[in-house]
Design a protein around this motif. Sequence first.
Motif, short mmCIF file in Angstrom:
data_model
loop_
_atom_site.label_atom_id
_atom_site.label_comp_id
_atom_site.label_asym_id
_atom_site.label_seq_id
_atom_site.Cartn_x
_atom_site.Cartn_y
_atom_site.Cartn_z
N PRO A 195 2.85 -11.72 -14.31
CA PRO A 195 3.85 -12.56 -14.98
C PRO A 195 4.17 -13.77 -14.11
CG PRO A 195 4.50 -10.24 -15.00
CD PRO A 195 3.35 -10.36 -14.04
N PHE A 196 4.67 -14.82 -14.70
CA PHE A 196 5.00 -16.02 -13.94
C PHE A 196 6.20 -15.74 -13.04
CE2 PHE A 196 7.00 -20.26 -13.49
CZ PHE A 196 5.94 -20.91 -12.89
N SER A 197 6.06 -16.07 -11.75
CA SER A 197 7.12 -15.79 -10.78
C SER A 197 7.83 -17.06 -10.31
CB SER A 197 6.53 -15.08 -9.56
OG SER A 197 5.69 -15.95 -8.81
N GLY A 198 7.18 -18.20 -10.49
CA GLY A 198 7.77 -19.45 -9.99
C GLY A 198 7.45 -19.71 -8.53
N ARG A 199 6.74 -18.76 -7.88
CA ARG A 199 6.35 -18.95 -6.48
C ARG A 199 4.92 -19.46 -6.40
NH1 ARG A 199 8.79 -13.88 -6.46
NH2 ARG A 199 6.74 -12.87 -6.30
N SER A 200 4.57 -20.03 -5.26
CA SER A 200 3.21 -20.52 -4.97
C SER A 200 2.74 -21.56 -5.99
CB SER A 200 2.22 -19.34 -4.93
OG SER A 200 2.56 -18.42 -3.94
N THR A 201 3.66 -22.34 -6.52
CA THR A 201 3.27 -23.34 -7.50
C THR A 201 2.72 -24.61 -6.85
OG1 THR A 201 5.59 -24.09 -7.58
CG2 THR A 201 4.87 -22.53 -9.27
N ASP A 202 2.62 -24.63 -5.52
CA ASP A 202 1.98 -25.76 -4.86
C ASP A 202 0.45 -25.65 -4.93
OD1 ASP A 202 2.13 -23.55 -3.09
OD2 ASP A 202 1.76 -24.84 -1.35
N VAL A 203 -0.05 -24.49 -5.43
CA VAL A 203 -1.48 -24.31 -5.64
C VAL A 203 -1.72 -23.75 -7.04
CG1 VAL A 203 -2.03 -23.98 -3.20
CG2 VAL A 203 -1.43 -22.00 -4.61
N ASP A 204 -2.95 -23.84 -7.53
CA ASP A 204 -3.27 -23.28 -8.84
C ASP A 204 -3.55 -21.79 -8.73
OD1 ASP A 204 -5.85 -23.04 -7.80
OD2 ASP A 204 -6.55 -24.89 -8.73
N VAL A 205 -3.84 -21.15 -9.87
CA VAL A 205 -4.02 -19.70 -9.88
C VAL A 205 -5.27 -19.27 -9.11
CG1 VAL A 205 -5.42 -19.53 -11.99
CG2 VAL A 205 -3.82 -17.68 -11.39
N ILE A 206 -6.20 -20.19 -8.92
CA ILE A 206 -7.42 -19.85 -8.17
C ILE A 206 -7.07 -19.58 -6.71
CG2 ILE A 206 -9.70 -20.67 -7.48
CD1 ILE A 206 -9.44 -22.54 -10.04
N LEU A 207 -6.25 -20.45 -6.12
CA LEU A 207 -5.84 -20.26 -4.73
C LEU A 207 -4.65 -19.31 -4.60
CD1 LEU A 207 -6.20 -23.84 -3.20
CD2 LEU A 207 -7.86 -21.98 -3.31
N ASP A 208 -3.96 -19.06 -5.69
CA ASP A 208 -2.81 -18.17 -5.67
C ASP A 208 -3.21 -16.71 -5.85
OD1 ASP A 208 -0.30 -17.01 -5.86
OD2 ASP A 208 0.15 -17.82 -7.83
N LEU A 209 -3.96 -16.40 -6.90
CA LEU A 209 -4.30 -15.01 -7.23
C LEU A 209 -5.79 -14.71 -7.13
CD1 LEU A 209 -1.98 -14.28 -10.30
CD2 LEU A 209 -1.55 -13.82 -7.88
N LEU A 210 -6.62 -15.55 -7.73
CA LEU A 210 -8.06 -15.25 -7.74
C LEU A 210 -8.63 -15.14 -6.33
CD1 LEU A 210 -10.38 -14.86 -9.82
CD2 LEU A 210 -10.99 -17.25 -9.37
N ILE A 211 -8.04 -15.83 -5.39
CA ILE A 211 -8.54 -15.84 -4.01
C ILE A 211 -8.58 -14.44 -3.42
CG2 ILE A 211 -6.28 -16.21 -2.92
CD1 ILE A 211 -9.41 -18.14 -1.92
N HIS A 212 -7.70 -13.53 -3.86
CA HIS A 212 -7.73 -12.14 -3.39
C HIS A 212 -9.08 -11.51 -3.72
CE1 HIS A 212 -3.63 -11.48 -2.06
NE2 HIS A 212 -3.15 -12.01 -3.16
N ASP A 213 -9.50 -11.63 -4.98
CA ASP A 213 -10.75 -11.01 -5.41
C ASP A 213 -11.96 -11.75 -4.86
OD1 ASP A 213 -9.43 -8.99 -6.84
OD2 ASP A 213 -9.19 -10.30 -8.57
N LEU A 214 -11.84 -13.05 -4.66
CA LEU A 214 -12.93 -13.79 -4.04
C LEU A 214 -13.17 -13.31 -2.62
CD1 LEU A 214 -12.19 -17.43 -5.27
CD2 LEU A 214 -13.88 -15.82 -6.15
N ASP A 215 -12.11 -12.99 -1.90
CA ASP A 215 -12.27 -12.45 -0.55
C ASP A 215 -12.97 -11.10 -0.58
OD1 ASP A 215 -11.63 -11.98 2.37
OD2 ASP A 215 -10.44 -10.39 1.45
N ILE A 216 -12.59 -10.24 -1.52
CA ILE A 216 -13.22 -8.92 -1.63
C ILE A 216 -14.69 -9.06 -1.99
CG2 ILE A 216 -13.25 -6.76 -2.94
CD1 ILE A 216 -10.15 -7.13 -3.18
N VAL A 217 -14.99 -9.92 -2.97
CA VAL A 217 -16.38 -10.16 -3.36
C VAL A 217 -17.18 -10.71 -2.18
CG1 VAL A 217 -17.85 -11.64 -4.79
CG2 VAL A 217 -15.91 -10.45 -5.82
N ALA A 218 -16.61 -11.67 -1.47
CA ALA A 218 -17.31 -12.28 -0.34
C ALA A 218 -17.56 -11.27 0.77
CB ALA A 218 -16.50 -13.45 0.20
N SER A 219 -16.66 -10.30 0.95
CA SER A 219 -16.85 -9.28 1.99
C SER A 219 -17.97 -8.31 1.63
CB SER A 219 -15.55 -8.50 2.21
OG SER A 219 -15.29 -7.61 1.13
#
Length: 309
Positions: free
Chosen positions: A148-172
Amino acid sequence: MHEVPIIVAGAGHLGRYHLQKLAANEKAKLLGAVETDAARGAEITKEFSIPCRPSIKDYEGEAVAAVVATPTSTHKQIAIEAMSCGMDVLIEKPIAPSLEEAKAILDTAELKGKLVQVGHTERFNPAIAAALPISANPRYITGERLAPFSGRSTDVDVILDLLIHDLDIVASLIPSEVKEVRAIGVPILTNAVDMCSARIEFENGAVAELKAGRASLEPSRKIRLITNDRYISIDCGKKEVKAVRRLAPAEGSQWPQIQGEAIDVPDHDALQAQDESFIDCVLTRAEPIVSGRDGLRALRIAQAIKAVM
């Protein structure tokens, strides 16, 4: 040194959680926080009985480590300032908003001889930690990370906010270089991309299909992997792992056997485990589980996704 004198830069939502974990860590000596908001600083001082100063430099000569929990746009400035003051750094994800800024952080770390760990906390999630040892050489990965929308981390888009978690796992899990990226992103509540879907093909033939959104009604954090001999389903929210393994054919049969596999998931607090791991690395000088180079690779894939939108 038996305990690490450490500070937290940024006493907002996530910084406060770091303060809680470090205050309870026997190997950490929580010296204080860095916060420019006077009212918030006063709250932190009252709650944790520590000073809250406006600058990293106010702790030079005292702290040997810092957690950088400021907005992503300030990571380069704060991290380099901390390392220049003699501190190892744990930088919240993503490591930086751009590859150039991330490389500047790593160049400074090499020059100063400092450790950089990136706060991809999901790598310390009990379910991920239990699943990674049996997830070698995946051929196909799918991921869904919705919130859900939290209002936090709005200085970046969802790619750098949330998707980056899974990108790190995939990259590992996939050391191969990226071959092709296809993606679509849609702004919903902010002026940046709030929902996205990406298909990433790697040079070794592995494929990852990932979705992320920060305007959903219900949260979901799930990853599914197919390796040469397993299907693995991970629910990061529920901290559950389910696996099915392919075995040799039974005597007299031409078909492989399929067998469910019990995966033990010992429960623990992911953020606490991450911060403890950082403290241990500061003490032993071991390479962090999620190093600065890992953070850079996840960011590089993220930027490849953004480039095709």
